[in-house]
Design an enzyme around this catalytic site. Sequence first.
Site, PDB file in Angstrom:
ATOM      1  N   GLU A 238       0.836  -1.207   0.000  1.00 12.34           N
ATOM      2  CA  GLU A 238       0.000   0.000   0.000  1.00 12.34           C
ATOM      3  C   GLU A 238       0.872   1.258   0.000  1.00 12.34           C
ATOM      4  O   GLU A 238       0.738   2.132   0.875  1.00 12.34           O
ATOM      5  CB  GLU A 238      -0.990  -0.013   1.169  1.00 12.34           C
ATOM      6  CG  GLU A 238      -1.950  -1.179   1.067  1.00 12.34           C
ATOM      7  CD  GLU A 238      -3.210  -1.070   1.954  1.00 12.34           C
ATOM      8  OE1 GLU A 238      -3.270  -0.193   2.824  1.00 12.34           O
ATOM      9  OE2 GLU A 238      -4.120  -1.888   1.744  1.00 12.34           O
TER      10      GLU A 238
ATOM     11  N   GLU B 268      -4.886  -8.795  -0.454  1.00  7.98           N
ATOM     12  CA  GLU B 268      -5.712  -8.488   0.724  1.00  7.98           C
ATOM     13  C   GLU B 268      -7.154  -8.400   0.260  1.00  7.98           C
ATOM     14  O   GLU B 268      -7.497  -7.559  -0.583  1.00  7.98           O
ATOM     15  CB  GLU B 268      -5.287  -7.181   1.390  1.00  7.98           C
ATOM     16  CG  GLU B 268      -3.945  -7.296   2.085  1.00  7.98           C
ATOM     17  CD  GLU B 268      -3.585  -6.074   2.937  1.00  7.98           C
ATOM     18  OE1 GLU B 268      -4.498  -5.374   3.403  1.00  7.98           O
ATOM     19  OE2 GLU B 268      -2.375  -5.849   3.116  1.00  7.98           O
TER      20      GLU B 268
ATOM     21  N   GLN C 140      -7.591 -11.815   7.590  1.00  8.66           N
ATOM     22  CA  GLN C 140      -6.302 -12.416   7.821  1.00  8.66           C
ATOM     23  C   GLN C 140      -6.509 -13.770   8.494  1.00  8.66           C
ATOM     24  O   GLN C 140      -7.629 -14.106   8.844  1.00  8.66           O
ATOM     25  CB  GLN C 140      -5.436 -11.516   8.685  1.00  8.66           C
ATOM     26  CG  GLN C 140      -5.146 -10.162   8.066  1.00  8.66           C
ATOM     27  CD  GLN C 140      -4.049  -9.391   8.800  1.00  8.66           C
ATOM     28  OE1 GLN C 140      -3.456  -9.871   9.758  1.00  8.66           O
ATOM     29  NE2 GLN C 140      -3.814  -8.138   8.367  1.00  8.66           N
TER      30      GLN C 140
END
Length: 518
Positions: free
Chosen positions: A197, A320, A369
């Site tokens: 990111e 993600e 996660q």
Amino acid sequence: MKSGFFSFLLVLCCGGAFSAAGQATAEMTVNADQGKYTISRHIYGHFSEHLGRGIYGGLWVGEDSSVPNTGGVRNDIIEALKRIRIPNLRWPGGCFADEYHWRDGIGPRSERPKMINTHWGGVVEDNAFGTHEFLNLCEELGAEPYICGNVGSGTVEEMSKWVEYITFDGESPMANLRRQNGREKPWKVKFWGVGNENWGCGGNMTAEYYAGEYRRYQTYCRNYGNNRLYRIVGGPNVADYHWMEVMMRDIPTGMKQGVSLHYYTVPNQWSDKGSATDFDEAEYYRTIRKAYYMDELVTRHGAIMDRYDPEKRVGLVVDEWGNWFNVEPGTNPGFLYQQNTLRDAIVAGVTLNIFNNHADRVKMANIAQLVNVLQSLFLTDGEKMLLTPTYHVFDMYKVHHDATLLPTVLQSPEAKDEEGKAFPQVTASASRDADGKIHLSLVNADLQRSVQVKCVVHGAQGMSRGKGQVITSENIRDCNSFENPNRVVLYDFDDFSVDGEKVTVNLPAMSVVTVELK
Ligand code: AHR
């Protein structure tokens, strides 16, 4: 495996769980004679960040713990991950990756420096879980490690030396340091992220600036011996198509093997995302509609990639994804701990079908996660551990690992959210495995309506019914708790028939189903 699905259905019917809202019909064609692309098993990848109780108090208990462990990692999780054949594990972040300095996490634990985990709750990170602990865990699991390096606050030298430390077999300062720390032979590492990111927590860079940085960093991430890095560009946030354009335009194909993409399903606003367990119908359908957005993102980012890379050499790496809700009441807001209901299983099924169907471009994905953080597969509480509904979907879908994608055409009735925005009630994907078995995975997202899916499977002559599995429950808000850890689990499913090329599957409301033809 639990008892047959019919007895389960009976219990549900007697409990009045299925309304008399009627049955819908969907039509599907599976072109089993046109398989071309392999569904990479790496689409079924995972992610464990130094965040909340993801590692400390989650995966990692330490060698001296009373919780049975292997090298400090809890055995119940290791065994469950082996069961789903975990293909890869991403680490150490996330945002944490761009403030992680790997040399703090090697050598005797008592001498490792401590740091503040500024992104996630401002807690002290004692670096007990570092490079050796992570790579040994991956070896134990038989999973490929996916390391995300630090661009935001690191240096080219630091990243370059990390690659050398892990993968160099000869005499060198870093390889010798590794030996001094107890590991003679190098590890193999394939997946290497160059920052995370970088448009945000990874340095607030512009696309153009990051592309230049990427080119420099990747130059010094060497392939030692026969280790071959699959270097992954820190890609766009959601629909930032400009970012993707710049990554494809400014970084030559030979300098990158993958470009990442991040997208989270948030039912409401970021400031108040909605509860993981306490949601109404409107919020449920909004969640599903937003999960479907992944298809548009993958399609549009893929179209940009196609212009620069028509041979599809560069993978789209959705490293993600998942549901992001409000934290459980009373828990640390920086720890991102949320429960996991049947809604999460539906979103997992919808999303994994999207990835399967885009197997030509999506080469890898990592749900966020693994343990105790966001859309987890596991929740822990001291000695206790439970498998979430999301875990069970990964278990059910493992049949697609490295199987050949079979193109499907599906005509489904529509479902709608409260704004009247429509999406298909049913989603599906299909594949043929190395033994020739065909698996169809289907999701019925409707809360009330069961649906009959009438399939024609071209090229499946002579096949018969194999086993089936389903995940569903009485209520979409049902979840597994430490008091009742098996409320939402997989059941055998046999409400399907095979007659020549015709396959009929009766999907219960709010269910994810996989059936086998053999
Ligand atoms: O998964 C939680 C966080 O979400 C990650 O650290 C970051 O990359 C993303 O914003």
